[in-house]
Design a protein around this motif. Sequence first.
Motif, PDB file in Angstrom:
ATOM      1  N   LYS A  26     108.318 -41.971  10.826  1.00 35.82           N
ATOM      2  CA  LYS A  26     108.248 -43.434  10.786  1.00 35.82           C
ATOM      3  C   LYS A  26     106.969 -43.784  10.050  1.00 35.82           C
ATOM      4  O   LYS A  26     105.885 -43.414  10.464  1.00 35.82           O
ATOM      5  N   LEU A  27     107.120 -44.443   8.923  1.00 35.53           N
ATOM      6  CA  LEU A  27     105.979 -44.809   8.092  1.00 35.53           C
ATOM      7  C   LEU A  27     105.674 -46.284   8.238  1.00 35.53           C
ATOM      8  O   LEU A  27     106.573 -47.101   8.393  1.00 35.53           O
ATOM      9  N   ASP A  28     104.409 -46.587   8.159  1.00 35.36           N
ATOM     10  CA  ASP A  28     103.982 -47.972   8.101  1.00 35.36           C
ATOM     11  C   ASP A  28     103.250 -48.143   6.777  1.00 35.36           C
ATOM     12  O   ASP A  28     102.369 -47.353   6.453  1.00 35.36           O
ATOM     13  N   ILE A  29     103.635 -49.140   6.021  1.00 34.72           N
ATOM     14  CA  ILE A  29     102.987 -49.382   4.738  1.00 34.72           C
ATOM     15  C   ILE A  29     101.848 -50.357   4.993  1.00 34.72           C
ATOM     16  O   ILE A  29     102.070 -51.517   5.347  1.00 34.72           O
ATOM     17  N   SER A  30     100.613 -49.852   4.864  1.00 36.26           N
ATOM     18  CA  SER A  30      99.449 -50.659   5.194  1.00 36.26           C
ATOM     19  C   SER A  30      99.332 -51.880   4.298  1.00 36.26           C
ATOM     20  O   SER A  30      99.393 -51.757   3.086  1.00 36.26           O
ATOM     21  N   LYS A  31      99.161 -53.016   4.934  1.00 36.66           N
ATOM     22  CA  LYS A  31      98.952 -54.281   4.216  1.00 36.66           C
ATOM     23  C   LYS A  31      99.934 -54.409   3.053  1.00 36.66           C
ATOM     24  O   LYS A  31      99.545 -54.659   1.913  1.00 36.66           O
ATOM     25  N   ALA A  32     101.201 -54.226   3.368  1.00 43.18           N
ATOM     26  CA  ALA A  32     102.242 -54.100   2.346  1.00 43.18           C
ATOM     27  C   ALA A  32     102.184 -55.181   1.265  1.00 43.18           C
ATOM     28  O   ALA A  32     102.059 -54.860   0.087  1.00 43.18           O
ATOM     29  N   ALA A 132     111.559 -54.237   5.880  1.00 38.41           N
ATOM     30  CA  ALA A 132     110.281 -54.955   5.740  1.00 38.41           C
ATOM     31  C   ALA A 132     109.231 -53.980   5.225  1.00 38.41           C
ATOM     32  O   ALA A 132     109.413 -53.382   4.176  1.00 38.41           O
ATOM     33  N   ASP A 133     108.144 -53.784   5.974  1.00 39.88           N
ATOM     34  CA  ASP A 133     107.082 -52.888   5.503  1.00 39.88           C
ATOM     35  C   ASP A 133     107.101 -51.552   6.245  1.00 39.88           C
ATOM     36  O   ASP A 133     106.111 -50.837   6.265  1.00 39.88           O
ATOM     37  N   ASP A 134     108.224 -51.230   6.856  1.00 38.98           N
ATOM     38  CA  ASP A 134     108.380 -49.952   7.554  1.00 38.98           C
ATOM     39  C   ASP A 134     109.436 -49.116   6.850  1.00 38.98           C
ATOM     40  O   ASP A 134     110.340 -49.644   6.212  1.00 38.98           O
ATOM     41  N   ALA A 135     109.305 -47.810   7.004  1.00 40.65           N
ATOM     42  CA  ALA A 135     110.307 -46.897   6.453  1.00 40.65           C
ATOM     43  C   ALA A 135     110.488 -45.746   7.432  1.00 40.65           C
ATOM     44  O   ALA A 135     109.544 -45.335   8.114  1.00 40.65           O
ATOM     45  N   VAL A 136     111.702 -45.246   7.500  1.00 42.11           N
ATOM     46  CA  VAL A 136     112.016 -44.057   8.293  1.00 42.11           C
ATOM     47  C   VAL A 136     112.563 -43.031   7.315  1.00 42.11           C
ATOM     48  O   VAL A 136     113.459 -43.328   6.522  1.00 42.11           O
ATOM     49  N   ILE A 137     111.989 -41.830   7.363  1.00 41.87           N
ATOM     50  CA  ILE A 137     112.420 -40.751   6.481  1.00 41.87           C
ATOM     51  C   ILE A 137     112.845 -39.569   7.336  1.00 41.87           C
ATOM     52  O   ILE A 137     112.133 -39.184   8.267  1.00 41.87           O
ATOM     53  N   PHE A 138     114.004 -38.998   7.007  1.00 48.51           N
ATOM     54  CA  PHE A 138     114.483 -37.797   7.686  1.00 48.51           C
ATOM     55  C   PHE A 138     114.164 -36.581   6.821  1.00 48.51           C
ATOM     56  O   PHE A 138     114.380 -36.609   5.613  1.00 48.51           O
ATOM     57  N   LEU A 152     104.149 -36.596  -2.151  1.00 51.32           N
ATOM     58  CA  LEU A 152     104.945 -37.628  -2.813  1.00 51.32           C
ATOM     59  C   LEU A 152     104.512 -39.030  -2.377  1.00 51.32           C
ATOM     60  O   LEU A 152     104.399 -39.944  -3.198  1.00 51.32           O
ATOM     61  N   LEU A 153     104.247 -39.202  -1.087  1.00 51.35           N
ATOM     62  CA  LEU A 153     103.820 -40.507  -0.586  1.00 51.35           C
ATOM     63  C   LEU A 153     102.434 -40.879  -1.102  1.00 51.35           C
ATOM     64  O   LEU A 153     102.165 -42.049  -1.386  1.00 51.35           O
ATOM     65  N   HIS A 163     100.275 -47.849   0.141  1.00 53.00           N
ATOM     66  CA  HIS A 163      99.859 -46.649   0.847  1.00 53.00           C
ATOM     67  C   HIS A 163     100.497 -46.601   2.224  1.00 53.00           C
ATOM     68  O   HIS A 163     100.531 -47.595   2.935  1.00 53.00           O
ATOM     69  N   THR A 164     101.014 -45.433   2.578  1.00 49.29           N
ATOM     70  CA  THR A 164     101.702 -45.264   3.850  1.00 49.29           C
ATOM     71  C   THR A 164     100.829 -44.482   4.827  1.00 49.29           C
ATOM     72  O   THR A 164      99.995 -43.680   4.433  1.00 49.29           O
ATOM     73  N   THR A 165     101.076 -44.752   6.105  1.00 43.79           N
ATOM     74  CA  THR A 165     100.451 -43.962   7.159  1.00 43.79           C
ATOM     75  C   THR A 165     101.581 -43.395   8.006  1.00 43.79           C
ATOM     76  O   THR A 165     102.564 -44.082   8.275  1.00 43.79           O
TER      77      THR A 165
END
Length: 166
Positions: A26-32, A132-138, A152-153, A163-165
């Motif tokens: 589960k990624l959060d894109i900081s200050k998207a 929105a500003d979240d992403a889920v990667i499997f 890659l991120l 930038h993702t966290t």
Amino acid sequence: MTTSSMCVRNLTRKFHRTKSPTLLLKLDISKAFDSVRWDYLLSLMLRRGFPMRWCNWISALLSTSTSRIMLNGTPLDPIQHGWGLRQGDPLSPLLFILAIDPLHRLLQIATERGLLSKLNGRAVRFRVSMYADDAVIFLKPTARDVSNIKELLMIFGLVTGLHTTL
């Protein structure tokens, strides 16, 4: 529940039911919105076939954005923005979608080139779900896949400003 979250839930259940080792990031894109690079966005729009006139309009909108700080009820001088999208601007969510969309293609290419392992099952058509500003990667839970996704991120963040966290 959104379609995106339902897909993530169903795919997670499938991997659990079939006992397929899978890592869910589960990624959060900081200050998207605040971090999208304008040069990247304008270049992307041109590559996607947007007319130059449209790109010039977007460029003009972005480059004229300012903010003011209120100090004891008095507005200070405007602060000129140098990157990012405006919160509350009805066009900003659409521009953000354009900016984040290449992440899906990047992961698809990485899978095709063997940088990321393919996921098991015919039903698995996507590896990333964005909302929105979240992403889920499997991912396959291997050191190589985790290392490659991290790289890659990082590259994606440098190019886009997103930038993702983890």
